[in-house]
Design a protein around this motif. Structure first.
Motif, PDB file in Angstrom:
ATOM      1  N   ASN A  60      -2.718  11.950   1.094  1.00 46.14           N
ATOM      2  CA  ASN A  60      -3.329  13.127   1.373  1.00 46.14           C
ATOM      3  C   ASN A  60      -2.512  14.513   1.115  1.00 46.14           C
ATOM      4  O   ASN A  60      -3.325  15.469   0.903  1.00 46.14           O
ATOM      5  N   MET A  61      -1.323  14.453   1.307  1.00 39.93           N
ATOM      6  CA  MET A  61      -0.558  15.686   1.221  1.00 39.93           C
ATOM      7  C   MET A  61      -0.334  15.831  -0.730  1.00 39.93           C
ATOM      8  O   MET A  61      -0.057  17.006  -0.876  1.00 39.93           O
ATOM      9  N   PHE A  62      -0.026  14.926  -1.301  1.00 45.04           N
ATOM     10  CA  PHE A  62       0.389  15.320  -2.692  1.00 45.04           C
ATOM     11  C   PHE A  62      -0.360  14.583  -3.784  1.00 45.04           C
ATOM     12  O   PHE A  62       0.045  14.798  -4.944  1.00 45.04           O
ATOM     13  N   SER A  63      -1.440  13.889  -3.673  1.00 51.29           N
ATOM     14  CA  SER A  63      -2.090  13.370  -4.640  1.00 51.29           C
ATOM     15  C   SER A  63      -2.895  14.267  -5.235  1.00 51.29           C
ATOM     16  O   SER A  63      -3.394  15.168  -4.767  1.00 51.29           O
ATOM     17  N   THR A  64      -2.914  14.006  -6.647  1.00 52.80           N
ATOM     18  CA  THR A  64      -3.784  15.072  -7.668  1.00 52.80           C
ATOM     19  C   THR A  64      -5.324  14.549  -7.709  1.00 52.80           C
ATOM     20  O   THR A  64      -5.947  15.153  -8.326  1.00 52.80           O
ATOM     21  N   SER A  65      -5.691  13.220  -7.215  1.00 49.92           N
ATOM     22  CA  SER A  65      -6.733  12.700  -7.205  1.00 49.92           C
ATOM     23  C   SER A  65      -7.785  13.642  -6.682  1.00 49.92           C
ATOM     24  O   SER A  65      -7.629  14.180  -5.365  1.00 49.92           O
ATOM     25  N   SER A  66      -9.086  13.802  -7.076  1.00 48.00           N
ATOM     26  CA  SER A  66     -10.219  14.467  -6.733  1.00 48.00           C
ATOM     27  C   SER A  66     -10.764  13.655  -5.420  1.00 48.00           C
ATOM     28  O   SER A  66     -11.787  14.386  -4.833  1.00 48.00           O
ATOM     29  N   ASN A  67     -10.516  12.291  -5.524  1.00 51.74           N
ATOM     30  CA  ASN A  67     -11.497  11.721  -4.400  1.00 51.74           C
ATOM     31  C   ASN A  67     -10.321  10.798  -3.683  1.00 51.74           C
ATOM     32  O   ASN A  67     -10.093   9.406  -3.788  1.00 51.74           O
ATOM     33  N   VAL A  68      -9.293  11.269  -2.904  1.00 53.88           N
ATOM     34  CA  VAL A  68      -8.543  10.612  -2.097  1.00 53.88           C
ATOM     35  C   VAL A  68      -9.036   9.677  -1.123  1.00 53.88           C
ATOM     36  O   VAL A  68      -8.490   8.558  -1.009  1.00 53.88           O
ATOM     37  N   ALA A 101       0.953   4.319   7.534  1.00 55.39           N
ATOM     38  CA  ALA A 101       0.790   5.558   7.701  1.00 55.39           C
ATOM     39  C   ALA A 101       1.548   6.649   7.002  1.00 55.39           C
ATOM     40  O   ALA A 101       0.977   7.493   6.395  1.00 55.39           O
ATOM     41  N   GLY A 102       2.615   6.130   6.257  1.00 57.97           N
ATOM     42  CA  GLY A 102       3.314   6.942   5.521  1.00 57.97           C
ATOM     43  C   GLY A 102       2.553   6.821   3.858  1.00 57.97           C
ATOM     44  O   GLY A 102       2.490   8.148   3.480  1.00 57.97           O
ATOM     45  N   GLY A 103       1.977   5.982   3.489  1.00 58.12           N
ATOM     46  CA  GLY A 103       1.050   5.807   2.219  1.00 58.12           C
ATOM     47  C   GLY A 103      -0.089   6.651   2.669  1.00 58.12           C
ATOM     48  O   GLY A 103      -0.364   7.531   1.572  1.00 58.12           O
ATOM     49  N   ALA A 105       0.971   6.540  -7.058  1.00 56.57           N
ATOM     50  CA  ALA A 105      -0.048   7.425  -7.110  1.00 56.57           C
ATOM     51  C   ALA A 105       0.050   8.978  -7.085  1.00 56.57           C
ATOM     52  O   ALA A 105       0.044   9.521  -8.103  1.00 56.57           O
ATOM     53  N   VAL A 106       1.289   9.246  -6.118  1.00 54.15           N
ATOM     54  CA  VAL A 106       1.909  10.594  -6.035  1.00 54.15           C
ATOM     55  C   VAL A 106       2.690  10.791  -7.322  1.00 54.15           C
ATOM     56  O   VAL A 106       2.711  11.989  -7.685  1.00 54.15           O
ATOM     57  N   ALA A 107       3.484  10.020  -7.552  1.00 60.55           N
ATOM     58  CA  ALA A 107       4.412  10.017  -8.726  1.00 60.55           C
ATOM     59  C   ALA A 107       3.603  10.261  -9.976  1.00 60.55           C
ATOM     60  O   ALA A 107       4.194  10.385 -11.312  1.00 60.55           O
ATOM     61  N   GLY A 108       2.217   9.850 -10.361  1.00 62.94           N
ATOM     62  CA  GLY A 108       1.558   9.929 -11.441  1.00 62.94           C
ATOM     63  C   GLY A 108       1.624   8.640 -12.229  1.00 62.94           C
ATOM     64  O   GLY A 108       1.287   8.822 -13.556  1.00 62.94           O
ATOM     65  N   LEU A 109       2.218   7.693 -11.579  1.00 59.16           N
ATOM     66  CA  LEU A 109       2.223   6.488 -12.496  1.00 59.16           C
ATOM     67  C   LEU A 109       1.110   5.658 -13.042  1.00 59.16           C
ATOM     68  O   LEU A 109       0.238   5.376 -11.927  1.00 59.16           O
ATOM     69  N   SER A 110       0.922   5.363 -14.075  1.00 58.43           N
ATOM     70  CA  SER A 110      -0.442   4.800 -14.195  1.00 58.43           C
ATOM     71  C   SER A 110      -0.532   3.203 -13.999  1.00 58.43           C
ATOM     72  O   SER A 110      -1.452   2.841 -13.685  1.00 58.43           O
ATOM     73  N   GLU A 111       0.557   2.528 -14.165  1.00 63.73           N
ATOM     74  CA  GLU A 111       1.093   1.113 -13.859  1.00 63.73           C
ATOM     75  C   GLU A 111       1.716   1.085 -12.460  1.00 63.73           C
ATOM     76  O   GLU A 111       2.810   0.969 -12.426  1.00 63.73           O
ATOM     77  N   ASN A 112       0.788   1.065 -11.438  1.00 65.57           N
ATOM     78  CA  ASN A 112       1.476   0.997 -10.103  1.00 65.57           C
ATOM     79  C   ASN A 112       2.230  -0.172  -9.709  1.00 65.57           C
ATOM     80  O   ASN A 112       3.333  -0.224  -8.761  1.00 65.57           O
ATOM     81  N   MET A 113       2.159  -1.254 -10.444  1.00 68.21           N
ATOM     82  CA  MET A 113       2.701  -2.429 -10.122  1.00 68.21           C
ATOM     83  C   MET A 113       4.232  -2.363 -10.541  1.00 68.21           C
ATOM     84  O   MET A 113       5.079  -3.085  -9.962  1.00 68.21           O
ATOM     85  N   PHE A 156       0.885  -1.200   0.117  1.00 74.03           N
ATOM     86  CA  PHE A 156       0.108   0.102  -0.014  1.00 74.03           C
ATOM     87  C   PHE A 156       0.877   1.212  -0.089  1.00 74.03           C
ATOM     88  O   PHE A 156       0.501   2.321  -0.667  1.00 74.03           O
ATOM     89  N   GLY A 157       2.049   1.355   0.637  1.00 73.20           N
ATOM     90  CA  GLY A 157       2.813   2.437   0.868  1.00 73.20           C
ATOM     91  C   GLY A 157       3.431   2.629  -0.344  1.00 73.20           C
ATOM     92  O   GLY A 157       3.605   3.723  -1.030  1.00 73.20           O
ATOM     93  N   ALA A 158       3.842   1.536  -1.253  1.00 70.27           N
ATOM     94  CA  ALA A 158       4.435   1.510  -2.543  1.00 70.27           C
ATOM     95  C   ALA A 158       3.375   2.059  -3.675  1.00 70.27           C
ATOM     96  O   ALA A 158       3.722   3.167  -4.459  1.00 70.27           O
TER      97      ALA A 158
END
Length: 281
Positions: free
Chosen positions: A115-123, A108-110, A62-70, A55-57
């Motif tokens: 919350n701090m850096f996500s660009t999503s409108s529905n965190v 906690a880190g994830g 998500a924060v880095a904007g990678l479409s393929e989180n795997m 989840f942290g990864a």
């Protein structure tokens, strides 16, 4: 009954639903195979810890904007799993304590990053989907489906190929080492397989419920079976049946996929416990 069949037929006409069922069955099969070994090695909690690391990864991706989180979650989870299985018992901080610390810190880190850096409108929705599975299994991309299929082939193939070695390090690792088996090598292989299952399982039941997918089928099978092979086979059948039934029920009842599967696993555990008591009498 006719309405239920009609509803399921309507859902199954969509390719993404069929993809979800196929991936769900593969994840359930892989998690049950490794779950037997993890339970017998008293490493049940490692699934929970690694799911939080994943989840942290995922949050970093998500924060880095990678479409393929795997691309981030797989290497990070594999690295931590190898660290835990190879160094956990030799370090000053014992393995279970390391798992607990990594679990809490990653979770906690994830959440903080999202919350701090996500660009999503529905965190909140993204976090809930990652932690509890929600409907994310129905929104898998083709890349994620192919990755899950490839990792499932690797896990099942490796488990079958290394079955005797896994059996030996599961029951008596010290004796296996004394007979010349490179236990460190096979523990590394086991760590990699567990990591693959963790990353795949997040899309099905989420990070918080994932350990149930690994532990419940194995514990259910142990109530009625007395051999390692019997427990493994029974566990695979229970896991696949509960996963498939849970996904179908979630479509009909509009319930969360992950929670439905885990509750069915819990019901199966209760039924197998009762069956075991009756058979012993």
């Amino acid at each position: 009954m006719t309405d239920v069949v009609g509803t399921l037929s309507s859902y199954l006409s969509y390719p993404f639903v069929r993809y979800a069922l196929e991936v769900g069955v593969l994840i359930a099969l892989c998690s049950s195979l490794l779950g037997t070994t993890l339970v017998m090695k008293r490493l049940s909690f490692i699934g929970d810890g690694l799911s939080h690391v994943a989840f942290g990864a995922y949050a970093v991706a998500a924060v880095a904007g990678l479409s393929e989180n795997m691309l981030i979650t797989i290497p990070a989870t594999v690295a931590v799993a190898i660290l835990l299985l190879k160094r956990g018992q030799d370090a000053k901080v014992r393995g279970d304590a390391v798992i607990a610390m990594l679990s809490v810190a990653s979770l906690a880190g994830g959440y903080l990053l999202m919350n701090m850096f996500s660009t999503s409108s529905n965190v909140s929705g993204d976090v809930c989907s990652s932690l509890f599975g929600s409907t994310s299994i129905l929104t898998l991309s083709l890349f994620e489906v192919l990755c899950c299929a490839a990792m499932s082939v690797v896990v099942v193939g490796a488990f079958v190929l290394l079955y005797n070695r896994i059996f030996s390090i599961t029951f008596d690792e010290s004796f296996a080492r004394a007979t010349g088996i490179h236990t460190s090598r096979y523990n590394t292989a086991l760590a990699i397989m567990v990591s693959f299952v963790i990353v795949m399982g997040m899309s099905l039941v989420g990070a918080l419920l994932l350990s149930a997918l690994v532990v419940f089928p194995a514990l259910s099978a142990m109530r009625v079976c007395r051999t390692f092979r019997g427990v493994t086979i029974c566990s695979a059948i229970v896991s696949v049946a509960c996963a498939l039934a849970g996904m179908l029920l979630s479509m009909v009842l509009s319930t969360p996929v992950g929670a439905t599967i885990v509750l069915l696993d819990a019901v199966a555990f209760g039924a197998f416990t009762l069956a075991g008591k009756v058979s012993r009498r």
